[in-house]
Motif scaffolding. Structure first.
Motif, PDB file in Angstrom:
ATOM      1  N   ASN A   1       0.813  -1.211   0.000  1.00 52.31           N
ATOM      2  CA  ASN A   1       0.000   0.000   0.000  1.00 52.31           C
ATOM      3  C   ASN A   1       0.851   1.268   0.000  1.00 52.31           C
ATOM      4  O   ASN A   1       0.505   2.254  -0.623  1.00 52.31           O
ATOM      5  CB  ASN A   1      -0.917  -0.024   1.226  1.00 52.31           C
ATOM      6  CG  ASN A   1      -2.094   0.925   1.067  1.00 52.31           C
ATOM      7  OD1 ASN A   1      -2.627   1.072  -0.035  1.00 52.31           O
ATOM      8  ND2 ASN A   1      -2.477   1.565   2.158  1.00 52.31           N
ATOM      9  N   GLU A   2       1.977   1.197   0.711  1.00 57.20           N
ATOM     10  CA  GLU A   2       2.808   2.399   0.823  1.00 57.20           C
ATOM     11  C   GLU A   2       3.629   2.648  -0.435  1.00 57.20           C
ATOM     12  O   GLU A   2       4.063   3.771  -0.675  1.00 57.20           O
ATOM     13  CB  GLU A   2       3.748   2.266   2.032  1.00 57.20           C
ATOM     14  CG  GLU A   2       3.017   2.493   3.334  1.00 57.20           C
ATOM     15  CD  GLU A   2       3.800   2.005   4.532  1.00 57.20           C
ATOM     16  OE1 GLU A   2       4.972   1.613   4.337  1.00 57.20           O
ATOM     17  OE2 GLU A   2       3.239   2.006   5.635  1.00 57.20           O
TER      18      GLU A   2
ATOM     19  N   LYS B   1      -4.309   3.343  -3.789  1.00 60.36           N
ATOM     20  CA  LYS B   1      -3.967   3.323  -2.371  1.00 60.36           C
ATOM     21  C   LYS B   1      -5.234   3.155  -1.522  1.00 60.36           C
ATOM     22  O   LYS B   1      -6.274   3.712  -1.835  1.00 60.36           O
ATOM     23  CB  LYS B   1      -3.252   4.627  -2.000  1.00 60.36           C
ATOM     24  CG  LYS B   1      -2.616   4.606  -0.623  1.00 60.36           C
ATOM     25  CD  LYS B   1      -1.643   5.778  -0.506  1.00 60.36           C
ATOM     26  CE  LYS B   1      -1.206   6.125   0.886  1.00 60.36           C
ATOM     27  NZ  LYS B   1      -1.043   5.124   1.873  1.00 60.36           N
TER      28      LYS B   1
END
Lengths: 384, 395
Positions: free
Chosen positions: A196-197, A203
């Protein structure tokens, strides 16, 4: 001289014919055993599905995303023991044509929901601690020669990193086993957080949710609560038992069962015709002998049983050999092709095969046996 | 010459006496029938699938996807990428001087498959209205084209047969959004007929895709020439894109069932070993039952070569007969059967089983092989049968 001795002598009197009919039977049961093992493995996604597990997907289609916030909302639902998120990564290692079954997950809750993933406590801890860690199933690790501690890049054919790269760097923290030998270990899991980062789009969205209920009896209630909770939002959900989800997934490919059953049916049909015919022929050639035996006082019933025993022996011998070959073949496929689901010669396959062998022996022997039973000594001798 | 006429006489004699060995001969024929029918069913399935996809791609259309994405479903293109590629050299112009391309979205939605009643993935493609003209032989066969900006879809002809709920005028729900089927289109049987089409911008807003697209279809000035577009992509470091002709793209997707071909061959070859055992059995029995006849012929001056070929011919005739019946069966029951399976873009591709002459040939060759091998050894025995022994045994 026992009846068995006569039956055996009859069976082996024409070695070439015996060999050919045995071989035909052997082939049919090799096909039957291998294909049935394949079918069992194919269905294992459905049969091994846990009754207390549910899958929640986007109502439009399971390839559509859901917001990550749904995880906590579902966790609060009564009857939910554990919930985790999963995201298809579209991963491949070196060869873009060979897709990995690779998911971004939340490690602690993932292991709670999916208990068929078996790691040692050490591996488990190492993975949870390591942001860039992944765990790979035994089968995948074998395919690519991965070992714990290896550093590997894995590409995605869907996602890219913010810096434009499509490769992510991972450390292999564990190689998991399946809970049962049938469990397919052809999958790879890594941390959603890392994913996700670093990903450049999408996102805070996830693919789907995996839920473990406290009791399968509560499934209906949990399904209704979850789907009602998200009704009339931009991301409506559809929750189904894992069994139903897996079944639906497999059925997208087509009616594989029909294809496999037809093939097995065709193979059996061939040997029924070949072996049945040879049996009729073999007994017809012996008409004179049977007439002599009857004259000597052999009861019709005894002759009937002897002929049936002969065809049964033929079927059991050929079938047994075929089944052994199928066992060897499935073992070979499973050890040489880890990308295939594990093929196992289960007890039920063996029992079914035995059933088919007996049926085959009966079907191929019954006509000549009845002929022998009805044989009139006088006409038999006059035919000579 | 004498030898040839001898062989011919024996062959004719053997074939004419087949009815005497009716059941054994039928067994040999049936075994080969089944083997060939199984082989051709697998092959015609893979062939039909490949043909549908190969027929879909055009050589004068380029398809642009994100680098490494393999399929339209996995691709993502930004508005920036679309604009940058649209001005590349080699992109054809429309009548009013605009770049001739369609930026498209590929969204997977649920449908109910009629044959099984289960939920399957089908594609909803968002296209620029001009994208409609980028497909060969495309036409609206019923209703009308969708209107840009409205929740309207047009439905591929094949979708109607395979999936329920997409008839003209029906309202379809995808999540919360409602769409109306306003038209049916055909593209001459290609894979596009497995799709639903709608206005790209409407799809963007209804499926929260912002201003991103997934693929781009470009009309090329020179068919097959991608060099201008490739150069433009290379020159811009912000672009990581793949470009292929549409023909190339679909030809690759058509390979998805190539494993089915392998499985089909593997199963058929193993099965033909069984059929071979049957053929050998039949032919050895035939030689045994004809041994008196063979001996007689030898005694009156026929050569052993004629006995050999007579037996071989009998076996070949039986097998080829079986092969023809098998091919006929698979033609009658399989050819033209329409079904769908999961394609490379994770959606259902509707295709039709197609038994081509090339496949028919393969089936007959397999039958021929079974016949030749199954006849050779018995024929050898027939040729070497000592005349005296044959007379003695046959009496």
């Amino acid at each position: 001289m026992t009846d068995f001795y006569i039956v055996w002598k009859n069976l082996t009197r024409k070695p070439l014919r015996l060999f050919l009919t045995l071989f035909a039977t052997f082939i049919a049961f090799t096909i039957y055993g291998t294909i049935t093992a394949f079918q069992v493995a194919w269905d294992s996604g459905v049969n091994l599905a846990a009754d207390d597990r549910l899958v929640t997907v986007n109502k439009i289609n399971f390839t559509q995303p859901l917001p990550v916030s749904y995880v906590n909302k579902v966790r609060a639902v009564k009857g939910v023991a554990a919930v985790t998120q999963m995201n298809w990564f579209g991963g491949y290692f070196q060869d873009p044509r060979k897709q990995l079954v690779m998911m971004a997950v939340d490690a602690p809750s993932f292991l709670e929901v999916y208990d068929q993933v078996v790691l040692t406590p050490k591996e488990q801890e190492a993975w949870i601690q390591d942001r860039q860690g992944l765990i790979a199933g035994e089968a995948v690790a074998r395919t690519y020669g991965w070992k714990v501690g290896d550093h590997i890049p894995v590409n995605s054919n869907i996602f890219s990193q913010k810096d434009g790269r499509t490769a992510w760097d991972f450390t292999i923290d564990g190689i998991f086993k399946g809970k049962t030998p049938q469990t397919d270990t052809n999958s790879v899991y890594f941390h959603y957080k890392y994913f996700n980062e670093t990903k450049s789009f999408g996102k805070d969205y996830i693919g789907f949710l995996g839920i473990r209920t406290t009791d399968p009896k509560l499934n209906e209630q949990v399904i209704k609560t979850v789907d009602d909770m998200f009704a009339n939002t931009p991301f409506e959900t559809q929750t189904v038992p894992e069994k139903v989800f897996n079944k639906g997934f497999i059925e997208q490919i087509g009616n594989i069962r029909l294809i496999l059953t037809s093939v097995v049916g065709a193979a059996f049909f061939i040997i029924l015709v070949i072996v049945g015919n040879s049996m009729v022929l073999a007994i017809r050639e012996r008409t004179g002998e049977i007439a002599v035996m009857k004259t000597l006082g052999f009861q019709s019933g005894r002759l009937f049983r002897m002929i049936l025993s002969e065809s049964m022996m033929l079927a059991l011998l050929g079938g047994g050999l075929g089944l052994s070959a199928a066992t060897g073949l499935t073992w070979l496929i499973t050890s040489k092709m880890p990308q295939m689901p594990p093929l196992l010669m289960t007890h039920s396959i063996v029992l079914q095969s035995l059933g088919f062998m007996l049926a085959m022996g009966l079907l191929t022997g019954i006509i000549p046996a009845v002929n022998a039973l009805r044989l009139n000594i006088i006409t038999a001798f006059s035919r000579q | 010459m004498k030898l040839l006429s001898q062989i011919w006489v024996v062959i004719v004699m053997n074939i004419r006496s087949l009815p005497q060995r009716l059941w054994m001969s039928l067994a040999a024929i049936l075994a080969v029938t089944v083997v060939v029918a199984v082989l051709l069913s697998f092959l015609s399935m893979a062939n039909g699938f490949a043909k549908t996809l190969e027929g879909t791609g055009s050589n004068d259309i380029a398809i642009v996807t994100r680098g490494g994405s393999q399929s339209e479903l996995n691709s993502v293109l930004s508005r920036h990428a679309v604009n940058a590629v649209s001005v590349a050299p080699g992109v054809a112009k429309t009548a009013d001087g605009q770049p001739y391309y369609s930026a498209e979205l590929y969204v997977v939605v649920n449908a109910i498959k009629k044959s099984s009643g289960t939920k399957v993935n089908i594609p909803l493609r968002g296209i620029d209205p001009i994208g409609f003209t980028l497909r060969d032989h495309v036409k609206i066969t019923a209703g009308r084209m969708f209107q840009p900006g409205k929740n309207e879809i047009i439905v591929g002809q094949k979708v109607l047969g395979q999936f329920s709920g997409f008839e003209l005028g029906k309202e379809v729900k995808f999540g919360k959004s409602r769409w109306t089927v306003v038209g049916i289109f055909s593209t001459g049987g290609t894979a596009f007929e497995s799709e639903l089409w709608a206005d790209a911008r409407t799809v963007q807003s209804q499926f929260r895709r912002g201003d991103s697209y997934q693929t781009m279809r470009i009309k090329l000035t020179t068919p097959g020439d991608l060099s201008g577009i490739e150069k433009a992509i290379k020159a811009d470091p912000t672009l990581n894109l793949d470009v292929k002709t549409e023909a190339q793209y679909f030809a690759e997707q058509g390979q998805a069932l190539k494993n089915i071909v392998r499985v089909g061959w593997a199963i058929s070859i193993v099965m033909s070993l069984g059929a071979l055992a049957g053929a050998l059995n039949t032919m050895f029995t035939s030689v045994a039952s004809r041994s008196k006849e063979i001996a007689t012929l030898r005694a009156i001056g026929f050569s052993n070569v004629s006995a050999f070929f007579g037996t071989l011919a009998e076996s070949v005739v039986l097998s080829v007969l079986g092969g023809l019946v098998g091919a006929l069966m698979s033609y009658l029951f399989m050819d033209g059967m329409t079904t769908s399976t999961l394609g490379a873009s994770f959606t259902q591709v509707i295709f039709t089983f197609e038994l081509s002459p090339a496949l028919f040939e393969k089936g007959i060759i397999l039958a021929l092989l079974i016949g030749v091998i199954g006849g050779f050894f018995p024929a050898w025995r027939a040729a070497r049968l000592p005349v005296v022994v044959a007379f003695r045994n046959a009496s």
